[in-house]
Design an enzyme around this catalytic site. Structure first.
Site, PDB file in Angstrom:
ATOM      1  N   THR A  98      36.100  28.298  32.704  1.00 17.64           N
ATOM      2  CA  THR A  98      35.483  28.570  34.004  1.00 17.64           C
ATOM      3  C   THR A  98      35.779  30.020  34.340  1.00 17.64           C
ATOM      4  O   THR A  98      36.935  30.405  34.516  1.00 17.64           O
ATOM      5  CB  THR A  98      36.035  27.632  35.094  1.00 17.64           C
ATOM      6  OG1 THR A  98      35.729  26.285  34.741  1.00 17.64           O
ATOM      7  CG2 THR A  98      35.415  27.948  36.444  1.00 17.64           C
ATOM      8  N   LYS A 173      29.141  25.660  37.699  1.00 13.26           N
ATOM      9  CA  LYS A 173      30.553  25.261  37.803  1.00 13.26           C
ATOM     10  C   LYS A 173      31.145  25.706  39.135  1.00 13.26           C
ATOM     11  O   LYS A 173      31.988  25.007  39.719  1.00 13.26           O
ATOM     12  CB  LYS A 173      31.357  25.848  36.634  1.00 13.26           C
ATOM     13  CG  LYS A 173      32.834  25.441  36.642  1.00 13.26           C
ATOM     14  CD  LYS A 173      33.046  23.940  36.554  1.00 13.26           C
ATOM     15  CE  LYS A 173      34.511  23.549  36.681  1.00 13.26           C
ATOM     16  NZ  LYS A 173      35.328  23.893  35.499  1.00 13.26           N
ATOM     17  N   LYS A 241      42.099  30.260  40.778  1.00 14.19           N
ATOM     18  CA  LYS A 241      41.244  31.245  40.103  1.00 14.19           C
ATOM     19  C   LYS A 241      39.775  30.933  40.333  1.00 14.19           C
ATOM     20  O   LYS A 241      38.968  31.808  40.656  1.00 14.19           O
ATOM     21  CB  LYS A 241      41.584  31.263  38.618  1.00 14.19           C
ATOM     22  CG  LYS A 241      40.671  32.101  37.746  1.00 14.19           C
ATOM     23  CD  LYS A 241      39.624  31.262  37.014  1.00 14.19           C
ATOM     24  CE  LYS A 241      40.244  30.288  36.041  1.00 14.19           C
ATOM     25  NZ  LYS A 241      39.227  29.511  35.289  1.00 14.19           N
TER      26      LYS A 241
END
Length: 291
Positions: A98, A173, A241
């Site tokens: 990701t 995502k 993150k």
């Protein structure tokens, strides 16, 4: 499907299982991980070790990567002797980390300039989905490359959809993580309320987990948290993150996402308490501080 020579770079919590499915299907597997011990189960099963990501990529016609942070992706692909410099002409490069949609587009452009093709294919489903080969795989990139790679994706996941061109998988995502961010808050608040009201939170899950409040996180992560199991299916540090990337992308599109901002604020507190190596269900510990 005829056997392929596949490089798999990143054999952590999820990557090890994902690579294992490819190996079990009869493909030649070439692996690299910064910590060799994490790849040992794959080596014991017949995978080939390489001392660098570039060396693994040079041995393969498909190169899969799933590393930690965008900076790790950039180093893996762009460093001297890295994936882009070492991959075989015509190879398909698939980043399943990701990461940033902008970085995904940069990789795709650099790959095309070297007679390679790149897909961004982040996943959802955590450690359980990786072990059981039922990940959701969100893909961005060239349709022909997607078609070539789909039989390999099908060894790792069940829901595999091409979302658009380079970067589209990462944008999808981000939408996934934005949704999860608020869901994590919702079940933590629901169970904190239930406990304060004198209810057994586990029994509450039995009721609401089968109704309109149901979610994968409620039914899978909440029971772990109630048992004091904060082992990472997905690390807090990686979720933070992801939320940072999503907020940066939203800001670039002039979007205000207050739910995401609040979740990020709470997980910042989780990190400050030293729980960044825990699974995302560690958020419940923060709520438990209310007594």
């Amino acid at each position: 499907m005829s056997p392929h020579s596949i490089a798999f770079i990143g054999t952590g919590v999820m990557g090890r299982s994902m690579a294992g499915h490819l190996l079990q299907a009869g493909h030649a597997l070439h692996v690299f991980n910064r910590t060799k011990a994490k790849a040992q189960p794959l080596l014991d099963a017949g995978a080939h070790w390489h001392d660098t990501a570039g060396a693994a990529a040079a041995a393969a016609d498909f190169v899969f990567t799933i590393v930690g942070f965008p900076a790790d992706v950039e180093e893996t692909y762009f460093a001297p002797g890295g994936v882009l410099a070492s991959a075989q002409r015509g190879a398909v490069l698939v980043d399943m980390t990701t990461s940033s949609p902008l970085l995904a587009r940069r990789i795709a452009e650099a790959a095309a300039a070297q007679s390679l093709v790149a897909l961004d294919a982040p996943v959802s489903g955590g450690d359980v989905g990786a072990r059981e080969a039922r990940l959701v795989i969100m893909v961005g990139g060239d349709a022909a490359a997607f078609a070539r790679t789909k039989p390999l994706f099908e060894l790792m996941g069940k829901n595999i959809i091409l979302q658009g061109g380079p970067g589209a998988g990462q944008h999808c995502k981000m939408a996934n993580q934005i949704s999860i961010a608020s869901i994590m808050m919702s079940w933590c608040e629901a169970l904190t309320y239930a406990k304060k009201a004198g209810l057994d939170p586990a029994r509450v899950i039995e009721s609401i987990g089968g109704g309109a409040a149901a979610s994968w996180s409620l039914n899978n992560l909440a029971p772990r948290a109630l048992k004091g199991d904060f082992a990472p299916g997905f690390y807090v540090k990686h979720f933070l993150k992801d939320m940072r990337i999503a907020l940066e992308s939203a800001e670039a599109m002039q979007l205000d996402l207050p739910g995401l901002k609040q979740a990020k604020k709470l997980y910042d507190e989780v990190e400050l308490r030293g729980w960044s190596e825990d699974g995302t269900q560690a958020l419940l510990k923060l709520y438990a501080e209310q007594g």
